[in-house]
Enzyme design. Structure first.
Site, PDB file in Angstrom:
ATOM      1  N   ARG A   1       0.822  -1.222   0.000  1.00  0.00           N
ATOM      2  CA  ARG A   1       0.000   0.000   0.000  1.00  0.00           C
ATOM      3  C   ARG A   1       0.857   1.274   0.000  1.00  0.00           C
ATOM      4  O   ARG A   1       0.457   2.288  -0.572  1.00  0.00           O
ATOM      5  CB  ARG A   1      -0.955  -0.001   1.195  1.00  0.00           C
ATOM      6  CG  ARG A   1      -2.157  -0.916   0.984  1.00  0.00           C
ATOM      7  CD  ARG A   1      -3.088  -0.890   2.164  1.00  0.00           C
ATOM      8  NE  ARG A   1      -4.330  -1.594   1.876  1.00  0.00           N
ATOM      9  CZ  ARG A   1      -5.293  -1.788   2.763  1.00  0.00           C
ATOM     10  NH1 ARG A   1      -5.160  -1.334   4.008  1.00  0.00           N
ATOM     11  NH2 ARG A   1      -6.395  -2.432   2.426  1.00  0.00           N
TER      12      ARG A   1
ATOM     13  N   LYS B   1     -17.295 -18.611   4.867  1.00  0.00           N
ATOM     14  CA  LYS B   1     -18.711 -18.535   5.220  1.00  0.00           C
ATOM     15  C   LYS B   1     -19.590 -17.892   4.162  1.00  0.00           C
ATOM     16  O   LYS B   1     -19.277 -16.823   3.644  1.00  0.00           O
ATOM     17  CB  LYS B   1     -18.858 -17.733   6.512  1.00  0.00           C
ATOM     18  CG  LYS B   1     -18.295 -18.465   7.713  1.00  0.00           C
ATOM     19  CD  LYS B   1     -18.570 -17.682   8.957  1.00  0.00           C
ATOM     20  CE  LYS B   1     -18.232 -18.503  10.197  1.00  0.00           C
ATOM     21  NZ  LYS B   1     -18.468 -17.722  11.402  1.00  0.00           N
TER      22      LYS B   1
ATOM     23  N   GLY C   1      -9.338  -9.173   1.184  1.00  0.00           N
ATOM     24  CA  GLY C   1      -8.841 -10.013   2.275  1.00  0.00           C
ATOM     25  C   GLY C   1      -7.747 -10.997   1.923  1.00  0.00           C
ATOM     26  O   GLY C   1      -6.676 -10.623   1.458  1.00  0.00           O
TER      27      GLY C   1
ATOM     28  N   GLY D   1     -12.117  -4.736   2.473  1.00  0.00           N
ATOM     29  CA  GLY D   1     -13.554  -4.464   2.640  1.00  0.00           C
ATOM     30  C   GLY D   1     -14.156  -3.668   1.493  1.00  0.00           C
ATOM     31  O   GLY D   1     -15.291  -3.934   1.081  1.00  0.00           O
TER      32      GLY D   1
HETATM   33  C1  3PG Z   1      -8.429  -1.552   5.234  1.00  0.00           C
HETATM   34  O1  3PG Z   1      -7.391  -1.882   5.793  1.00  0.00           O
HETATM   35  O2  3PG Z   1      -9.214  -2.367   4.732  1.00  0.00           O
HETATM   36  C2  3PG Z   1      -8.714  -0.087   5.089  1.00  0.00           C
HETATM   37  O3  3PG Z   1      -7.611   0.659   5.484  1.00  0.00           O
HETATM   38  C3  3PG Z   1      -9.946   0.305   5.846  1.00  0.00           C
HETATM   39  O4  3PG Z   1      -9.765   0.103   7.220  1.00  0.00           O
HETATM   40  P1  3PG Z   1     -11.014  -0.042   8.191  1.00  0.00           P
HETATM   41  O5  3PG Z   1     -11.632  -1.371   7.904  1.00  0.00           O
HETATM   42  O6  3PG Z   1     -10.472   0.086   9.580  1.00  0.00           O
HETATM   43  O7  3PG Z   1     -11.967   1.097   7.842  1.00  0.00           O
END
Ligand code: 3PG
Ligand code: MG
Length: 396
Positions: A36, A197, A354, A377
């Site tokens: 990142r 899941k 993920g 996410g």
């Molecule tokens: C992540 O690592 O997926 C992003 O930086 C968002 O982080 P967060 O889920 O704490 O909002």
């Protein structure tokens, strides 16, 4: 494109507030994956080349509106300097006189890094007063944090509403790749969705079956779909209470003309540990005391045929218990097949979310995919068909 890029806004002589996602994994004070951080370089370099001054805004972890010293961005100054090859001037607050002083102290070729935006109580509330205080520091807002775009926070959403705004290079690349994979893809499209899941991916599956031609379901999720079809899965991970939901997804897929692909053969073991004795059997033959830990070679061959018949592939989640050998075999083989078709110019392959990137890295194919998202996410919410507030705020 419905948003500005760095080529559409005047940057010369401007202070540019750049929202980045440098929420990197760390272990004992060391960054364990620089991806990142490395990925923001094109945006930083282009802004400086165009005569803008770069001020980075970012969050780290989840301090919940309080100052948590272990979550200070100060720890990322040295890794950032190493990656960017520039001096990084740290501002110990992200708004107010401390931030102003850091910006004033930095040279035109330096990069300013301000403290964790989530130390401010107004950040996660998307408080307009905090957005205004951030906006007062600069002239232009650039959002390069696709992976935080599912959050409607002051620095990811509010700021875009009060300053002239643009997508950074990484944000633009992510949006282009996602558009190519699901927005307006070359067909046929295959989606691979794995992971433990069904319950965490219902919305994603329900959206995908209306958008793709083939849906491959793997991992623990596949067991739940097998249970829904009356297949015995022994002691395998499965969410029996989700069986009706799985049948509903099947019906929805049928209506939309999407074929769902489940394992036809499986790798089973009696214990879940590296090197556990395992057997390849037909999916109908799972013994009551066994666990399904991977898909078998016939399944992989069938997937390869689906991939070969498709022009676009979108991948989220492993096909088996990929973190331990030998249960990474199906994930590795399928990923290698996708990589080969991509290298041959026959497939556009996009992956994210993920565990996916870790699985593709372990398979040694990450470089060969057309695009690998930096998002967790945010990638999943986008696959669910949701509007991402950080992206929506950039649209005009
Ligand atoms: C992540 O690592 O997926 C992003 O930086 C968002 O982080 P967060 O889920 O704490 O909002
Ligand atoms: Mg996260």
């Amino acid at each position: 494109m419905p948003w500005n890029t760095l080529d559409d806004v005047a940057l010369a002589g401007k202070v540019v507030l750049v929202r980045v996602d440098i929420n990197v994994p760390m272990d004992a004070g060391r960054v364990t994956d620089m991806t990142r951080i490395d990925k923001i370089k094109p945006t930083v370099e282009d802004i400086i080349a165009k005569g803008g001054r770069v001020v980075l805004l970012a969050h780290f972890d989840r301090p919940k509106g309080k100052v948590v010293p272990e979550m200070s961005l100060r720890h990322l100054v040295v890794p950032l300097e190493a990656s960017l090859g520039r001096e990084v001037v740290f501002g110990a607050e992200c708004v107010g006189p401390v931030a102003e002083a850091a910006i004033a102290a930095a040279g035109a070729a330096d990069v300013v890094l301000l403290e964790n935006t989530r130390f401010q109580p107004g950040e996660e509330k998307n408080d307009p007063a905090l957005a205004a205080a951030m906006a007062a520091l600069g002239d232009v807002y650039v959002n390069d944090a696709f992976s935080a775009a599912h959050r409607a926070h002051a620095s990811t959403e509010g700021l875009a509403r009060v300053l002239p705004s643009a997508a950074g290079r990484l944000m633009a690349a992510e949006l282009r790749a996602l558009e190519a994979a699901l927005g307006n893809p070359e067909r046929p499209v295959v989606a691979v969705v794995g992971g433990a899941k069904v319950s965490t991916k219902i919305e994603l599956l329900a959206n995908l079956v209306t958008k793709v031609d083939h849906l491959v379901i793997g991992g623990g999720m596949a067991n739940t779909f097998l249970v829904a079809e009356g297949v015995e899965v022994g002691r395998s991970l499965a969410e029996r209470e989700m069986a009706e939901m799985a049948r509903e997804i099947h019906r929805k897929a049928q209506k939309a003309g999407c074929s769902i692909h489940l394992p036809v053969d499986i790798v089973v073991a009696r214990e879940f540990k590296a090197g556990a004795a395992s057997q390849v059997i037909d999916v109908a033959d799972c013994p009551p005391d066994a666990m399904i830990l991977d898909a078998g070679p016939k399944t992989v061959a069938a997937l390869e045929a689906v991939f070969a018949a498709c022009k676009t592939l979108i991948w989220n989640g492993p096909l088996g218990a990929f973190e331990i050998e030998p249960f990474n075999a199906a994930t590795n083989a399928a990923a290698q097949a996708a990589a080969r078709l991509t290298r041959e110019g026959r497939l556009i392959s996009v992956a994210g979310g993920g565990d996916t990137v870790a699985a593709l890295n372990a398979a040694g194919v990450a470089e060969d995919f057309t695009f690998i998202s930096t998002a967790g996410g945010a990638f999943l919410e986008w696959m669910e068909g949701k509007d991402l507030p950080g992206v929506a705020a950039l649209m005009h």
